[in-house]
Design a protein around this motif. Structure first.
Motif, PDB file in Angstrom:
ATOM      1  N   CYS A  44       0.856  -1.188   0.000  1.00  0.00           N
ATOM      2  CA  CYS A  44       0.000   0.000   0.000  1.00  0.00           C
ATOM      3  C   CYS A  44       0.891   1.235   0.000  1.00  0.00           C
ATOM      4  CB  CYS A  44      -0.915  -0.020   1.230  1.00  0.00           C
ATOM      5  SG  CYS A  44      -2.023   1.397   1.318  1.00  0.00           S
ATOM      6  N   SER A  45       1.852   1.257   0.920  1.00  0.00           N
ATOM      7  CA  SER A  45       2.726   2.424   1.121  1.00  0.00           C
ATOM      8  C   SER A  45       4.189   2.069   0.893  1.00  0.00           C
ATOM      9  CB  SER A  45       2.674   2.824   2.594  1.00  0.00           C
ATOM     10  OG  SER A  45       1.905   3.934   2.813  1.00  0.00           O
ATOM     11  N   ILE A  46       4.940   3.028   0.412  1.00  0.00           N
ATOM     12  CA  ILE A  46       6.404   2.913   0.436  1.00  0.00           C
ATOM     13  C   ILE A  46       6.811   3.220   1.873  1.00  0.00           C
ATOM     14  CG2 ILE A  46       8.567   3.940  -0.398  1.00  0.00           C
ATOM     15  CD1 ILE A  46       6.597   4.865  -2.857  1.00  0.00           C
ATOM     16  N   ASP A  50      14.986   0.745   1.733  1.00  0.00           N
ATOM     17  CA  ASP A  50      15.346  -0.679   1.727  1.00  0.00           C
ATOM     18  C   ASP A  50      14.128  -1.544   1.455  1.00  0.00           C
ATOM     19  OD1 ASP A  50      17.915  -0.117   2.217  1.00  0.00           O
ATOM     20  OD2 ASP A  50      17.902  -0.699   4.347  1.00  0.00           O
ATOM     21  N   MET A  51      13.035  -1.200   2.138  1.00  0.00           N
ATOM     22  CA  MET A  51      11.822  -2.015   2.003  1.00  0.00           C
ATOM     23  C   MET A  51      11.365  -2.068   0.544  1.00  0.00           C
ATOM     24  SD  MET A  51       8.244  -1.309   1.697  1.00  0.00           S
ATOM     25  CE  MET A  51       6.718  -2.052   2.231  1.00  0.00           C
ATOM     26  N   ILE A  52      11.254  -0.922  -0.095  1.00  0.00           N
ATOM     27  CA  ILE A  52      10.659  -0.933  -1.441  1.00  0.00           C
ATOM     28  C   ILE A  52      11.637  -1.514  -2.476  1.00  0.00           C
ATOM     29  CG2 ILE A  52      11.204   1.496  -2.084  1.00  0.00           C
ATOM     30  CD1 ILE A  52       7.911  -0.413  -2.813  1.00  0.00           C
ATOM     31  N   ALA A  66       4.015  -4.853 -13.092  1.00  0.00           N
ATOM     32  CA  ALA A  66       4.368  -3.498 -12.635  1.00  0.00           C
ATOM     33  C   ALA A  66       4.230  -3.440 -11.121  1.00  0.00           C
ATOM     34  CB  ALA A  66       3.476  -2.457 -13.300  1.00  0.00           C
ATOM     35  N   LEU A  67       4.934  -2.452 -10.561  1.00  0.00           N
ATOM     36  CA  LEU A  67       4.981  -2.287  -9.103  1.00  0.00           C
ATOM     37  C   LEU A  67       4.064  -1.147  -8.682  1.00  0.00           C
ATOM     38  CD1 LEU A  67       6.576  -2.774  -6.354  1.00  0.00           C
ATOM     39  CD2 LEU A  67       8.106  -0.937  -7.147  1.00  0.00           C
ATOM     40  N   ARG A  68       3.130  -1.424  -7.766  1.00  0.00           N
ATOM     41  CA  ARG A  68       2.323  -0.349  -7.197  1.00  0.00           C
ATOM     42  C   ARG A  68       2.862  -0.028  -5.808  1.00  0.00           C
ATOM     43  NH1 ARG A  68      -2.679   0.247  -4.349  1.00  0.00           N
ATOM     44  NH2 ARG A  68      -1.169   1.179  -2.934  1.00  0.00           N
ATOM     45  N   ALA A  69       2.846   1.235  -5.417  1.00  0.00           N
ATOM     46  CA  ALA A  69       3.253   1.616  -4.061  1.00  0.00           C
ATOM     47  C   ALA A  69       2.942   3.096  -3.882  1.00  0.00           C
ATOM     48  CB  ALA A  69       4.745   1.357  -3.843  1.00  0.00           C
ATOM     49  N   GLY A  70       2.306   3.417  -2.767  1.00  0.00           N
ATOM     50  CA  GLY A  70       1.895   4.807  -2.537  1.00  0.00           C
ATOM     51  C   GLY A  70       2.971   5.617  -1.827  1.00  0.00           C
ATOM     52  N   ALA A  71       3.272   6.788  -2.399  1.00  0.00           N
ATOM     53  CA  ALA A  71       4.163   7.749  -1.727  1.00  0.00           C
ATOM     54  C   ALA A  71       3.312   8.784  -0.990  1.00  0.00           C
ATOM     55  CB  ALA A  71       5.060   8.428  -2.750  1.00  0.00           C
ATOM     56  N   LYS A  87       4.277  10.170   7.144  1.00  0.00           N
ATOM     57  CA  LYS A  87       3.103  10.890   7.650  1.00  0.00           C
ATOM     58  C   LYS A  87       2.175  11.038   6.453  1.00  0.00           C
ATOM     59  CE  LYS A  87       2.084  14.779  10.714  1.00  0.00           C
ATOM     60  NZ  LYS A  87       1.334  15.834  10.066  1.00  0.00           N
ATOM     61  N   GLU A  88       1.205  10.165   6.348  1.00  0.00           N
ATOM     62  CA  GLU A  88       0.368  10.069   5.141  1.00  0.00           C
ATOM     63  C   GLU A  88       1.268   9.832   3.924  1.00  0.00           C
ATOM     64  OE1 GLU A  88      -2.842  12.876   4.984  1.00  0.00           O
ATOM     65  OE2 GLU A  88      -3.158  12.732   7.140  1.00  0.00           O
ATOM     66  N   GLY A  89       2.276   9.007   4.124  1.00  0.00           N
ATOM     67  CA  GLY A  89       3.223   8.658   3.062  1.00  0.00           C
ATOM     68  C   GLY A  89       4.593   9.255   3.319  1.00  0.00           C
ATOM     69  N   LEU A  90       5.576   8.733   2.568  1.00  0.00           N
ATOM     70  CA  LEU A  90       6.932   9.306   2.657  1.00  0.00           C
ATOM     71  C   LEU A  90       7.078  10.472   1.680  1.00  0.00           C
ATOM     72  CD1 LEU A  90       9.302   6.178   2.882  1.00  0.00           C
ATOM     73  CD2 LEU A  90       8.624   7.704   4.733  1.00  0.00           C
TER      74      LEU A  90
END
Ligand code: PEP
Ligand code: MN
Length: 282
Positions: A44-46, A50-52, A66-71, A87-90
């Motif tokens: 859901c979130s970045i 390292d994680m992403i 494809a890669l989905r991820a929310g910033a 805080k509501e994303g990076l």
């Protein structure tokens, strides 16, 4: 329903989206959306660089397209405390990490933009496919501007959106000349009886809208089983159902440690469930 939509077509309110001689869509990785089903997946979130980066490389091995991820994460309630930069994303740094993940994994990126201010190269250079979130489904100033750019768009259905409103929102983007468009169905507001059956499910799966939309438009349809169900135990069966009923692809939330996801932990699946979903594509 058909009469109602046909009247909108006769009145020229719907014109481009409902032209069955036109084709829409874009490439997702090596696949042409609409020709063969695609699998877009990611957290859901970045949550950190390292994680992403690590996670995108693992997901790439599963063979996703494809890669989905929310910033930027539009949260229902304001987040008042920052945790490790989130805080509501990076936000800007998240997008930078996403770009690094894309460079390392070779996967295209899909991420949500929040508003007009993000339609600059600073943001767009890091995104291959723009996700317009549910909350912006009928943000017409934003949709009109997205029509003028040359970049693929996944427009998510508002939780309230009717079939004609979905086509109307698409029509605004198409009107500007951008036909690299896909619709994403992600569940809708359910009635009281539905909530009674699944008290912790946030949204009601809107699977029937897939064949319903296909009667009127060639715009490819991506299904989001994660938001549509809100609970991980339902993500695999609803993915199977969406592909069986004609979805042109899935966008799925998948996390290295699902219950620890910084956002949407209840609906995140892990790698083994993703591999099961991937097996439905054979
Ligand atoms: C998401 O995809 O993470 C998201 C916020 O989705 P939606 O806009 O459908 O709520
Ligand atoms: Mn989410």
């Amino acid at each position: 329903m058909s009469d109602f939509i046909n009247k909108l077509i006769q009145d020229n309110k719907l014109q481009i989206s409902t032209d069955m001689d036109k084709s829409f869509g874009f490439k997702v990785g090596n696949k042409q959306l609409g020709e063969e089903p695609v699998l877009i997946a990611g957290p859901c979130s970045i949550e950190s660089e390292d994680m992403i980066v690590d996670w995108s490389c693992k997901l790439s091995e599963v063979g996703i397209d494809a890669l989905r991820a929310g910033a930027y994460k539009p949260c229902t309630f304001p987040v008042r405390k920052e945790v490790n930069g989130w805080k509501e994303g990076l936000k800007e740094s998240g997008l930078k990490f996403l770009k690094t993940a894309s460079d390392k994994s070779g996967l295209q990126t899909v991420s949500e933009i929040m508003d007009l201010r993000m339609l600059t190269n600073e943001y767009l250079d890091k995104l291959d496919i723009i996700q317009v979130g549910t909350r912006n489904f009928q943000n017409y100033t934003l949709l009109d501007e997205l029509g003028k750019i040359d970049k693929p768009i996944i427009l998510k259905r508002g939780t309230w959106g009717t079939l004609d409103e979905i086509l109307g929102a698409c029509e605004r983007i198409l009107e500007g000349g951008n036909n690299k468009l896909a619709i994403c169905l992600r569940g809708v507001i359910g009635g009281p009886s539905y909530r009674h059956i699944f008290p912790s499910t946030r949204w009601m799966p809107d699977l029937l809208m897939i064949p319903a939309l296909k009667k009127f438009t060639n715009i490819p349809i991506i299904y989001d089983p994660s938001h549509a169900t809100g609970l991980r135990e339902f993500v695999v069966p609803v993915s199977k159902a969406a592909l069986a009923i004609g979805a042109d692809g899935l966008i799925v939330e998948v996390h290295p440690d699902p219950s620890k996801s910084i956002s949407d932990p209840d609906q995140a699946i892990g790698l083994s469930e993703l591999i099961e979903i991937k097996s439905f594509y054979q």
